[in-house]
Design an enzyme around this catalytic site. Structure first.
Site, PDB file in Angstrom:
ATOM      1  N   LYS A 152     -64.861 -34.104  36.566  1.00  0.00           N
ATOM      2  CA  LYS A 152     -65.783 -33.468  37.261  1.00  0.00           C
ATOM      3  C   LYS A 152     -67.234 -34.047  36.775  1.00  0.00           C
ATOM      4  CE  LYS A 152     -67.904 -30.016  34.884  1.00  0.00           C
ATOM      5  NZ  LYS A 152     -68.641 -30.484  33.406  1.00  0.00           N
ATOM      6  N   GLU A 220     -72.473 -21.955  23.802  1.00  0.00           N
ATOM      7  CA  GLU A 220     -72.434 -23.261  23.145  1.00  0.00           C
ATOM      8  C   GLU A 220     -73.469 -23.249  22.019  1.00  0.00           C
ATOM      9  OE1 GLU A 220     -70.707 -26.552  25.199  1.00  0.00           O
ATOM     10  OE2 GLU A 220     -71.721 -26.216  26.744  1.00  0.00           O
ATOM     11  N   ASP A 239     -72.612 -27.712  36.040  1.00  0.00           N
ATOM     12  CA  ASP A 239     -72.010 -28.231  34.644  1.00  0.00           C
ATOM     13  C   ASP A 239     -70.959 -27.223  34.055  1.00  0.00           C
ATOM     14  OD1 ASP A 239     -71.384 -30.072  32.813  1.00  0.00           O
ATOM     15  OD2 ASP A 239     -72.621 -28.872  31.324  1.00  0.00           O
ATOM     16  N   HIS A 244     -65.509 -24.832  35.384  1.00  0.00           N
ATOM     17  CA  HIS A 244     -64.797 -24.161  34.278  1.00  0.00           C
ATOM     18  C   HIS A 244     -64.879 -22.548  34.310  1.00  0.00           C
ATOM     19  CE1 HIS A 244     -65.062 -28.139  32.639  1.00  0.00           C
ATOM     20  NE2 HIS A 244     -66.032 -27.976  31.908  1.00  0.00           N
ATOM     21  N   LYS A 330     -76.331 -23.454  26.504  1.00  0.00           N
ATOM     22  CA  LYS A 330     -76.499 -24.106  25.371  1.00  0.00           C
ATOM     23  C   LYS A 330     -77.634 -23.885  24.543  1.00  0.00           C
ATOM     24  CE  LYS A 330     -74.577 -28.158  27.497  1.00  0.00           C
ATOM     25  NZ  LYS A 330     -73.264 -28.350  27.194  1.00  0.00           N
TER      26      LYS A 330
HETATM   27  C1  BG6 Z   1     -68.012 -30.199  29.756  1.00  0.00           C
HETATM   28  C2  BG6 Z   1     -69.427 -29.965  30.058  1.00  0.00           C
HETATM   29  O1  BG6 Z   1     -67.369 -30.184  31.067  1.00  0.00           O
HETATM   30  O2  BG6 Z   1     -67.809 -29.032  29.048  1.00  0.00           O
HETATM   31  C3  BG6 Z   1     -70.352 -29.685  28.882  1.00  0.00           C
HETATM   32  O3  BG6 Z   1     -70.028 -30.932  30.957  1.00  0.00           O
HETATM   33  C4  BG6 Z   1     -69.791 -28.845  28.062  1.00  0.00           C
HETATM   34  O4  BG6 Z   1     -71.742 -29.560  28.875  1.00  0.00           O
HETATM   35  C5  BG6 Z   1     -68.246 -28.856  27.523  1.00  0.00           C
HETATM   36  O5  BG6 Z   1     -70.203 -28.716  26.588  1.00  0.00           O
HETATM   37  C6  BG6 Z   1     -67.821 -27.656  26.968  1.00  0.00           C
HETATM   38  O6  BG6 Z   1     -66.303 -28.271  26.614  1.00  0.00           O
HETATM   39  P1  BG6 Z   1     -65.628 -27.348  25.490  1.00  0.00           P
HETATM   40  O7  BG6 Z   1     -64.153 -27.937  25.619  1.00  0.00           O
HETATM   41  O8  BG6 Z   1     -66.131 -27.711  24.408  1.00  0.00           O
HETATM   42  O9  BG6 Z   1     -65.987 -25.791  25.645  1.00  0.00           O
END
Ligand code: BG6
Length: 484
Positions: A152, A220, A239, A244, A330
């Protein structure tokens, strides 16, 4: 599942961060678990001239520092001997031919299986795929199989995703294409389907009659440091939401598929994504953390959101009237990804309400599915406090991965996903129609925000819980963000 006499995993962009942080650790893990076919070779491709040894050393340092594993183990040395490197230009057909000749040289005369992993900048996906086609590297023949993995973001909006699809499908059949969304490979996300469809107690309640609202949060702590170039062009909706969060939502809201077959699953996901109404701008909040625009590389006056929250409605029989609140951002106070299902209040309160203030604390039942960290779930319900009187209190029934599956580490999602590609199982990968349905949900909102008259993003403090506007949006609906 097909297996080949010789299997090769070609990683385009092997010297990048993703390869060191996720791909090589996952492949090493699979090798240690005996799940890599014996004949497997890993071939890296990137622009700079380097020897095999230099690349192996780079990867050893990478996996040791960021991959959370030890590249100094003898097993790693053995694994690393299977990694070779070839330098080339991603836009030059001759370099693909050179790569093909390199692969053919060690593949031998038996059947061959190849995985092409595009771990390169998204603007190179189309070119890379087209060049693979021009060099004849996508063709399958008898027992020989070819698969391509595309990271992605798949496109920047519905229109560019469709254009990328046309380029990809001009070279590869859809059955050869694995669009990866690492969230779907997370143990706890996969478990959403097991939880819903292997248990009979929740499914009868899983609809508008019993569910008041659903909240999906991916919060995050990290900011965008080190990824500004990508992030400032992308923003949180492209993103995190388009992929997701909507994939998680689809797994929560989809109808039970007829089987676990990849297409049966993906048909249901597409159906529910297509039923989502695009959020009106008044049901969405975009925000930026303070100081974001001062980061080196961020465009002056950038309105790229680093946080968003939105309310979605699903126009189908099961979910009519149930709001789905999604948020992600974030530089927040915590790292936490969870789904919180809030159930309706009892229709008639026999005790609790109208009594003394302690007794009046009726909290809704919630089912919190904690995807990461502290993976697990809990169900909150009301209980009588022991002793005289009618005092009540919410209490919890908990399941926690660490306690229940003691000693069993939760594997990184790339372990599962790469294993699936090797075995040719596309169930956990995003089909083309899925991607388009997801873009159709967010595109109108992104366009509305892009309009010069749209109010600028709200600001929130680094280390906070996000902008107050996101709380106000829920308050307008008589809701609040629920701690899971
Ligand atoms: C990624 C995004 O796909 O997923 C990032 O590009 C993000 O910005 C990350 O931090 C989060 O993934 P996880 O597995 O740490 O929740």
């Amino acid at each position: 599942m097909q297996s080949a006499d010789a299997t090769t995993i070609v990683i385009f962009g092997i010297t990048g961060d993703l390869a060191a942080r996720k791909l090589l650790p996952a492949l090493f893990n699979l090798a240690c678990l005996g799940r890599l076919p014996e004949s497997t070779r890993i071939v890296g491709f990137a622009r700079r001239e380097r020897s095999d040894e230099e690349v192996r050393e780079l990867l050893r340092e990478g996996v040791t520092s960021v991959g959370g594993m030890d590249g100094h183990l003898p097993e790693w040395d053995e694994f690393a001997r299977g990694i070779t490197y070839i330098s080339g230009d991603l836009t030059d057909t001759d370099d693909y031919r050179k790569l093909d000749a390199h692969l053919t040289a060690f593949e031998g005369s038996g059947s061959t299986g190849r995985i092409y992993y595009l771990s390169v900048a998204p603007n190179l996906y189309a070119r890379c795929v087209t060049e693979l086609g021009a060099a004849g590297m996508s063709r399958e023949n008898g027992e020989d199989w070819r698969r391509v993995i595309i990271e992605k973001p798949f496109g920047n909006d519905g229109v560019s995703a469709a254009a990328l699809d046309r380029d990809v499908q001009a070279v590869f059949d859809e059955s050869q294409v694995y669009r990866i969304d690492h969230y779907v490979g997370k143990e706890t996300v996969q478990n959403l389907l097991y939880f819903r469809f292997l248990n009979s107690i929740f499914e009868p309640l899983w609809n508008r009659n019993y569910i008041e609202s659903v909240q999906i949060s991916a919060l995050e702590e990290v900011g965008v440091e080190g990824r500004v170039d990508f992030y400032d062009q992308t923003g949180v909706v492209r993103d995190m939401f388009q992929n997701h969060l909507l994939q998680v939502l689809a797994m929560i809201a989809m109808e039970p598929p007829n089987s676990i077959d990849a297409d049966a699953l993906r048909n249901e996901k597409t159906k529910v994504l297509q039923a989502i109404r695009c959020p009106e701008p008044e049901h969405a909040v975009r925000a930026q953390y303070e100081g974001y625009t001062s980061l080196p590389g961020v465009a002056p006056g950038s309105t790229t959101p680093t946080y968003a929250a939105m309310m979605l409605r699903i126009d189908n029989w099961r979910w009519q009237g149930v709001p789905f609140f999604l948020r992600s951002g974030k530089a927040l106070s915590t790292k936490s990804t969870e789904v919180v299902i809030q159930f309706r209040e009892p229709p008639h309160l026999l005790m609790g309400a109208g009594q003394d203030s302690e007794a009046a604390r009726i909290e809704p039942n919630i089912l919190a599915l904690r995807l990461q960290p502290d993976e697990g779930m809990h169900l909150r319900f009301m209980s009588k406090v022991p002793g005289g009187g009618t005092a009540t209190r919410p209490v919890d029934m908990r399941f926690n991965y660490d306690d229940t599956f003691e000693g069993q580490a939760i594997p990184d999602s790339y372990v599962q996903l790469l294993d699936d590609v090797l075995r040719g199982d596309p169930s956990l990968f995003t089909r083309s129609d899925n991607i388009h349905a997801a873009w159709a949900v967010v595109d109108p909102l992104l366009e509305a925000w892009n309009d010069g008259n749209a109010p600028p993003p709200a600001l929130y403090r680094v280390g906070s819980d996000g902008p107050s506007q996101a709380d106000a949006m829920l308050a307008n609906e008589g809701q609040r963000w629920l701690p899971g």
